[in-house]
Design a protein around this motif. Structure first.
Motif, PDB file in Angstrom:
ATOM      1  N   LEU A 151       0.824  -1.214   0.000  1.00 17.07           N
ATOM      2  CA  LEU A 151       0.000   0.000   0.000  1.00 17.07           C
ATOM      3  C   LEU A 151       0.856   1.262   0.000  1.00 17.07           C
ATOM      4  CD1 LEU A 151      -2.824  -0.932   2.554  1.00 17.07           C
ATOM      5  CD2 LEU A 151      -2.969  -0.910   0.057  1.00 17.07           C
ATOM      6  N   GLN A 152       2.021   1.176   0.628  1.00 19.13           N
ATOM      7  CA  GLN A 152       2.895   2.351   0.724  1.00 19.13           C
ATOM      8  C   GLN A 152       3.915   2.433  -0.404  1.00 19.13           C
ATOM      9  OE1 GLN A 152       3.827   3.335   5.189  1.00 19.13           O
ATOM     10  NE2 GLN A 152       3.655   1.105   5.004  1.00 19.13           N
ATOM     11  N   GLY A 153       3.842   1.467  -1.338  1.00 16.35           N
ATOM     12  CA  GLY A 153       4.744   1.510  -2.485  1.00 16.35           C
ATOM     13  C   GLY A 153       6.171   1.103  -2.164  1.00 16.35           C
ATOM     14  N   HIS A 154       6.353   0.262  -1.146  1.00 18.50           N
ATOM     15  CA  HIS A 154       7.696  -0.128  -0.736  1.00 18.50           C
ATOM     16  C   HIS A 154       8.303  -1.243  -1.585  1.00 18.50           C
ATOM     17  CE1 HIS A 154       7.065   1.603   3.591  1.00 18.50           C
ATOM     18  NE2 HIS A 154       7.144   2.530   2.670  1.00 18.50           N
ATOM     19  N   TYR A 155       7.491  -1.882  -2.415  1.00 23.42           N
ATOM     20  CA  TYR A 155       8.016  -2.952  -3.266  1.00 23.42           C
ATOM     21  C   TYR A 155       8.375  -2.393  -4.639  1.00 23.42           C
ATOM     22  CZ  TYR A 155       6.336  -6.326   0.178  1.00 23.42           C
ATOM     23  OH  TYR A 155       6.127  -7.048   1.319  1.00 23.42           O
ATOM     24  N   SER A 156       9.568  -2.743  -5.097  1.00 23.49           N
ATOM     25  CA  SER A 156       9.998  -2.270  -6.417  1.00 23.49           C
ATOM     26  C   SER A 156       9.635  -3.255  -7.517  1.00 23.49           C
ATOM     27  CB  SER A 156      11.511  -2.026  -6.418  1.00 23.49           C
ATOM     28  OG  SER A 156      12.211  -3.216  -6.076  1.00 23.49           O
ATOM     29  N   SER A 157       9.247  -4.479  -7.123  1.00 24.67           N
ATOM     30  CA  SER A 157       8.880  -5.475  -8.128  1.00 24.67           C
ATOM     31  C   SER A 157       7.878  -6.456  -7.553  1.00 24.67           C
ATOM     32  CB  SER A 157      10.120  -6.247  -8.602  1.00 24.67           C
ATOM     33  OG  SER A 157      10.591  -7.105  -7.576  1.00 24.67           O
ATOM     34  N   ALA A 158       7.132  -7.121  -8.442  1.00 20.53           N
ATOM     35  CA  ALA A 158       6.176  -8.139  -8.020  1.00 20.53           C
ATOM     36  C   ALA A 158       6.906  -9.326  -7.380  1.00 20.53           C
ATOM     37  CB  ALA A 158       5.347  -8.609  -9.212  1.00 20.53           C
ATOM     38  N   GLY A 159       8.100  -9.631  -7.875  1.00 19.67           N
ATOM     39  CA  GLY A 159       8.875 -10.732  -7.315  1.00 19.67           C
ATOM     40  C   GLY A 159       9.228 -10.507  -5.861  1.00 19.67           C
ATOM     41  N   GLU A 160       9.524  -9.274  -5.518  1.00 21.86           N
ATOM     42  CA  GLU A 160       9.853  -8.928  -4.132  1.00 21.86           C
ATOM     43  C   GLU A 160       8.649  -9.144  -3.219  1.00 21.86           C
ATOM     44  OE1 GLU A 160      11.683  -5.070  -1.695  1.00 21.86           O
ATOM     45  OE2 GLU A 160      11.368  -4.958  -3.868  1.00 21.86           O
ATOM     46  N   MET A 161       7.495  -8.701  -3.660  1.00 25.73           N
ATOM     47  CA  MET A 161       6.266  -8.894  -2.877  1.00 25.73           C
ATOM     48  C   MET A 161       5.929 -10.378  -2.783  1.00 25.73           C
ATOM     49  SD  MET A 161       2.516  -7.189  -3.534  1.00 25.73           S
ATOM     50  CE  MET A 161       1.085  -7.599  -2.511  1.00 25.73           C
ATOM     51  N   ARG A 162       6.089 -11.098  -3.874  1.00 20.61           N
ATOM     52  CA  ARG A 162       5.812 -12.542  -3.905  1.00 20.61           C
ATOM     53  C   ARG A 162       6.691 -13.287  -2.905  1.00 20.61           C
ATOM     54  NH1 ARG A 162       8.139 -16.934  -6.513  1.00 20.61           N
ATOM     55  NH2 ARG A 162       6.695 -18.614  -7.075  1.00 20.61           N
ATOM     56  N   ASN A 163       7.977 -12.952  -2.862  1.00 21.64           N
ATOM     57  CA  ASN A 163       8.890 -13.627  -1.944  1.00 21.64           C
ATOM     58  C   ASN A 163       8.487 -13.410  -0.489  1.00 21.64           C
ATOM     59  OD1 ASN A 163      10.440 -14.670  -4.019  1.00 21.64           O
ATOM     60  ND2 ASN A 163      11.933 -13.007  -3.972  1.00 21.64           N
ATOM     61  N   ASP A 164       8.106 -12.184  -0.158  1.00 22.68           N
ATOM     62  CA  ASP A 164       7.660 -11.905   1.213  1.00 22.68           C
ATOM     63  C   ASP A 164       6.393 -12.690   1.543  1.00 22.68           C
ATOM     64  OD1 ASP A 164       9.766 -10.261   1.682  1.00 22.68           O
ATOM     65  OD2 ASP A 164       8.605  -8.397   1.836  1.00 22.68           O
ATOM     66  N   MET A 165       5.482 -12.794   0.588  1.00 23.36           N
ATOM     67  CA  MET A 165       4.245 -13.532   0.812  1.00 23.36           C
ATOM     68  C   MET A 165       4.529 -15.025   0.990  1.00 23.36           C
ATOM     69  SD  MET A 165       0.985 -13.167   1.218  1.00 23.36           S
ATOM     70  CE  MET A 165       0.451 -11.627   0.470  1.00 23.36           C
ATOM     71  N   LEU A 166       5.437 -15.569   0.198  1.00 18.87           N
ATOM     72  CA  LEU A 166       5.766 -16.989   0.298  1.00 18.87           C
ATOM     73  C   LEU A 166       6.400 -17.318   1.641  1.00 18.87           C
ATOM     74  CD1 LEU A 166       7.115 -17.823  -3.279  1.00 18.87           C
ATOM     75  CD2 LEU A 166       4.964 -18.572  -2.245  1.00 18.87           C
ATOM     76  N   GLN A 167       7.187 -16.404   2.168  1.00 16.90           N
ATOM     77  CA  GLN A 167       7.785 -16.633   3.488  1.00 16.90           C
ATOM     78  C   GLN A 167       6.718 -16.736   4.567  1.00 16.90           C
ATOM     79  OE1 GLN A 167      10.772 -13.687   4.335  1.00 16.90           O
ATOM     80  NE2 GLN A 167      12.200 -14.490   2.824  1.00 16.90           N
ATOM     81  N   LEU A 168       5.633 -15.997   4.404  1.00 19.25           N
ATOM     82  CA  LEU A 168       4.559 -16.026   5.400  1.00 19.25           C
ATOM     83  C   LEU A 168       3.713 -17.276   5.286  1.00 19.25           C
ATOM     84  CD1 LEU A 168       3.270 -12.347   5.241  1.00 19.25           C
ATOM     85  CD2 LEU A 168       4.644 -13.390   7.040  1.00 19.25           C
ATOM     86  N   THR A 169       3.591 -17.803   4.079  1.00 21.34           N
ATOM     87  CA  THR A 169       2.679 -18.924   3.868  1.00 21.34           C
ATOM     88  C   THR A 169       3.371 -20.281   3.881  1.00 21.34           C
ATOM     89  OG1 THR A 169       2.892 -18.663   1.465  1.00 21.34           O
ATOM     90  CG2 THR A 169       1.068 -17.526   2.528  1.00 21.34           C
TER      91      THR A 169
END
Length: 199
Positions: A112-130
Protein backbone atom coordinates in the motif's frame (compact mmCIF):
# COMPACT_ATOMS: atom_id res chain seq x y z
CA UNK A 1 4.38 -7.74 -17.88
CA UNK A 2 6.30 -5.30 -15.68
CA UNK A 3 9.64 -6.57 -17.00
CA UNK A 4 8.36 -5.84 -20.51
CA UNK A 5 7.65 -2.24 -19.52
CA UNK A 6 3.88 -2.45 -19.06
CA UNK A 7 1.43 -2.05 -16.14
CA UNK A 8 -1.96 -3.78 -16.04
CA UNK A 9 -3.67 -0.73 -14.55
CA UNK A 10 -7.22 -1.83 -13.79
CA UNK A 11 -6.28 -4.79 -11.59
CA UNK A 12 -9.32 -6.07 -9.67
CA UNK A 13 -11.16 -9.38 -9.03
CA UNK A 14 -13.52 -8.77 -11.96
CA UNK A 15 -10.52 -8.83 -14.30
CA UNK A 16 -9.04 -12.06 -12.94
CA UNK A 17 -10.02 -15.68 -13.54
CA UNK A 18 -8.68 -18.81 -11.85
CA UNK A 19 -8.04 -21.83 -14.08
CA UNK A 20 -6.70 -25.29 -13.34
CA UNK A 21 -5.75 -27.65 -11.94
CA UNK A 22 -3.05 -26.73 -11.31
CA UNK A 23 -4.46 -23.39 -10.19
CA UNK A 24 -3.38 -20.39 -12.22
CA UNK A 25 -4.57 -16.79 -12.17
CA UNK A 26 -5.12 -15.17 -15.54
CA UNK A 27 -5.88 -11.53 -16.22
CA UNK A 28 -8.61 -10.51 -18.65
CA UNK A 29 -9.83 -7.17 -20.07
CA UNK A 30 -6.41 -5.83 -20.95
CA UNK A 31 -7.81 -2.55 -22.26
CA UNK A 32 -6.31 -0.70 -19.31
CA UNK A 33 -2.75 -1.88 -19.82
CA UNK A 34 -0.42 1.09 -19.96
CA UNK A 35 3.23 1.64 -20.85
CA UNK A 36 5.21 2.47 -17.73
CA UNK A 37 5.64 6.19 -17.21
CA UNK A 38 2.33 7.16 -18.82
CA UNK A 39 -0.97 7.98 -17.09
CA UNK A 40 -3.14 5.01 -16.15
CA UNK A 41 -5.90 4.69 -18.78
CA UNK A 42 -8.53 2.78 -16.80
CA UNK A 43 -8.97 2.23 -13.08
CA UNK A 44 -11.52 1.27 -10.45
CA UNK A 45 -11.53 3.59 -7.45
CA UNK A 46 -11.36 1.01 -4.66
CA UNK A 47 -8.15 -0.49 -6.14
CA UNK A 48 -6.63 2.82 -7.23
CA UNK A 49 -3.87 4.34 -5.08
CA UNK A 50 -4.76 7.83 -6.30
CA UNK A 51 -8.28 7.44 -4.90
CA UNK A 52 -6.81 6.68 -1.47
CA UNK A 53 -4.24 9.49 -1.65
CA UNK A 54 -1.33 7.04 -1.62
CA UNK A 55 0.29 7.87 -4.93
CA UNK A 56 -0.22 9.10 -8.45
CA UNK A 57 -1.91 7.48 -11.43
CA UNK A 58 1.41 7.25 -13.23
CA UNK A 59 1.96 3.70 -14.49
CA UNK A 60 4.65 1.85 -12.55
CA UNK A 61 4.86 -1.63 -10.99
CA UNK A 62 3.95 -0.26 -7.55
CA UNK A 63 0.59 0.84 -8.96
CA UNK A 64 -0.37 -2.77 -9.72
CA UNK A 65 1.05 -4.00 -6.39
CA UNK A 66 -1.13 -1.49 -4.54
CA UNK A 67 -4.12 -2.96 -6.36
CA UNK A 68 -2.95 -6.50 -5.47
CA UNK A 69 -2.90 -5.52 -1.78
CA UNK A 70 -6.42 -4.10 -2.10
CA UNK A 71 -7.58 -7.38 -3.67
CA UNK A 72 -6.26 -9.21 -0.59
CA UNK A 73 -8.13 -6.76 1.65
CA UNK A 74 -11.23 -7.24 -0.51
CA UNK A 75 -11.23 -10.97 0.34
CA UNK A 76 -11.99 -10.04 3.96
CA UNK A 77 -14.50 -7.35 2.91
CA UNK A 78 -16.49 -8.92 0.03
CA UNK A 79 -18.75 -5.84 -0.21
CA UNK A 80 -15.74 -3.52 0.08
CA UNK A 81 -16.09 -0.48 2.36
CA UNK A 82 -16.60 3.25 1.95
CA UNK A 83 -13.79 5.77 2.02
CA UNK A 84 -13.93 7.87 5.18
CA UNK A 85 -10.59 9.51 5.93
CA UNK A 86 -9.38 7.99 2.67
CA UNK A 87 -5.77 7.55 3.66
CA UNK A 88 -3.24 4.99 4.84
CA UNK A 89 -4.56 5.13 8.40
CA UNK A 90 -8.02 3.99 7.31
CA UNK A 91 -6.65 1.08 5.25
CA UNK A 92 -4.31 0.03 8.07
CA UNK A 93 -7.24 0.07 10.49
CA UNK A 94 -9.35 -2.05 8.14
CA UNK A 95 -6.55 -4.63 7.86
CA UNK A 96 -6.17 -4.82 11.65
CA UNK A 97 -9.90 -5.36 12.16
CA UNK A 98 -9.85 -8.68 10.29
CA UNK A 99 -8.11 -11.65 11.90
CA UNK A 100 -7.59 -13.35 8.54
CA UNK A 101 -5.52 -10.38 7.29
CA UNK A 102 -3.24 -9.99 10.30
CA UNK A 103 -0.80 -12.67 9.18
CA UNK A 104 -0.26 -10.75 5.93
CA UNK A 105 -0.30 -7.27 7.47
CA UNK A 106 3.34 -6.40 6.79
CA UNK A 107 3.16 -7.42 3.12
CA UNK A 108 -0.16 -5.61 2.60
CA UNK A 109 1.02 -2.41 4.25
CA UNK A 110 4.32 -2.42 2.36
CA UNK A 111 2.45 -2.75 -0.94
CA UNK A 112 0.00 0.00 0.00
CA UNK A 113 2.89 2.35 0.72
CA UNK A 114 4.74 1.51 -2.49
CA UNK A 115 7.70 -0.13 -0.74
CA UNK A 116 8.02 -2.95 -3.27
CA UNK A 117 10.00 -2.27 -6.42
CA UNK A 118 8.88 -5.47 -8.13
CA UNK A 119 6.18 -8.14 -8.02
CA UNK A 120 8.88 -10.73 -7.31
CA UNK A 121 9.85 -8.93 -4.13
CA UNK A 122 6.27 -8.89 -2.88
CA UNK A 123 5.81 -12.54 -3.91
CA UNK A 124 8.89 -13.63 -1.94
CA UNK A 125 7.66 -11.91 1.21
CA UNK A 126 4.25 -13.53 0.81
CA UNK A 127 5.77 -16.99 0.30
CA UNK A 128 7.79 -16.63 3.49
CA UNK A 129 4.56 -16.03 5.40
CA UNK A 130 2.68 -18.92 3.87
CA UNK A 131 5.39 -21.58 3.88
CA UNK A 132 5.09 -24.32 6.49
CA UNK A 133 7.76 -24.30 9.20
CA UNK A 134 6.84 -27.71 10.61
CA UNK A 135 7.57 -30.99 8.88
CA UNK A 136 7.10 -34.64 9.74
CA UNK A 137 10.42 -35.99 11.03
CA UNK A 138 9.51 -39.53 12.14
CA UNK A 139 6.37 -41.67 11.85
CA UNK A 140 6.24 -45.08 13.52
CA UNK A 141 3.33 -47.40 12.84
CA UNK A 142 2.63 -51.01 13.84
CA UNK A 143 1.01 -53.43 11.41
CA UNK A 144 -0.42 -56.90 11.96
CA UNK A 145 -2.17 -59.73 10.09
CA UNK A 146 -5.84 -60.56 10.35
CA UNK A 147 -7.66 -63.09 8.18
CA UNK A 148 -4.80 -63.01 5.68
CA UNK A 149 -4.80 -59.22 5.41
CA UNK A 150 -2.19 -56.75 6.61
CA UNK A 151 -3.87 -54.16 8.83
CA UNK A 152 -2.79 -51.03 10.67
CA UNK A 153 -2.82 -51.89 14.35
CA UNK A 154 -1.73 -48.54 15.71
CA UNK A 155 -3.11 -45.05 16.02
CA UNK A 156 -1.90 -41.97 14.17
CA UNK A 157 -1.31 -39.39 16.89
CA UNK A 158 1.51 -37.45 18.57
CA UNK A 159 2.32 -40.75 20.30
CA UNK A 160 3.52 -42.23 17.00
CA UNK A 161 5.25 -39.32 15.26
CA UNK A 162 7.79 -36.57 15.76
CA UNK A 163 7.58 -33.14 14.17
CA UNK A 164 10.50 -30.91 13.27
CA UNK A 165 10.10 -27.16 13.78
CA UNK A 166 12.28 -25.93 10.92
CA UNK A 167 12.43 -22.40 12.28
CA UNK A 168 14.08 -23.47 15.55
CA UNK A 169 15.40 -26.97 14.83
CA UNK A 170 13.40 -28.31 17.79
CA UNK A 171 11.95 -31.80 17.62
CA UNK A 172 8.35 -31.75 18.85
CA UNK A 173 7.66 -35.11 20.45
CA UNK A 174 6.08 -36.43 23.60
CA UNK A 175 9.10 -38.62 24.28
CA UNK A 176 11.46 -35.64 24.59
CA UNK A 177 12.06 -36.16 28.29
CA UNK A 178 14.44 -33.22 28.65
CA UNK A 179 11.62 -30.81 27.79
CA UNK A 180 8.43 -32.70 28.62
CA UNK A 181 9.50 -35.04 31.43
CA UNK A 182 6.30 -36.50 32.88
CA UNK A 183 4.15 -33.65 31.55
CA UNK A 184 2.11 -34.76 28.57
CA UNK A 185 -0.33 -31.85 28.87
CA UNK A 186 2.51 -29.37 28.48
CA UNK A 187 3.60 -31.12 25.29
CA UNK A 188 0.11 -31.19 23.77
CA UNK A 189 -0.55 -27.55 24.70
CA UNK A 190 2.69 -26.44 23.07
CA UNK A 191 2.00 -28.53 19.99
CA UNK A 192 -1.53 -27.12 19.57
CA UNK A 193 -0.26 -23.55 19.95
CA UNK A 194 2.45 -24.13 17.37
CA UNK A 195 0.04 -25.64 14.86
CA UNK A 196 -2.44 -22.80 15.41
CA UNK A 197 0.24 -20.37 14.18
CA UNK A 198 0.14 -22.08 10.78
CA UNK A 199 -3.51 -21.22 10.14
Amino acid sequence: MHKAGWVFGDLKPDNLIVTGPPSKIRSIDVGGTTIQGRAIKEFTEFYDRGYWGLGTRKADPAYDLFAAAMIIINTAYPKRFAKTTGDFKQLKMMVRQKKELLKYEDVILNALQGHYSSAGEMRNDMLQLTSLTISLAVLKLEFGRMNGHIILSDEISPDTWKLLDKSTGEILQKANEKVYSGNQLEFYAKLVNRLEELK
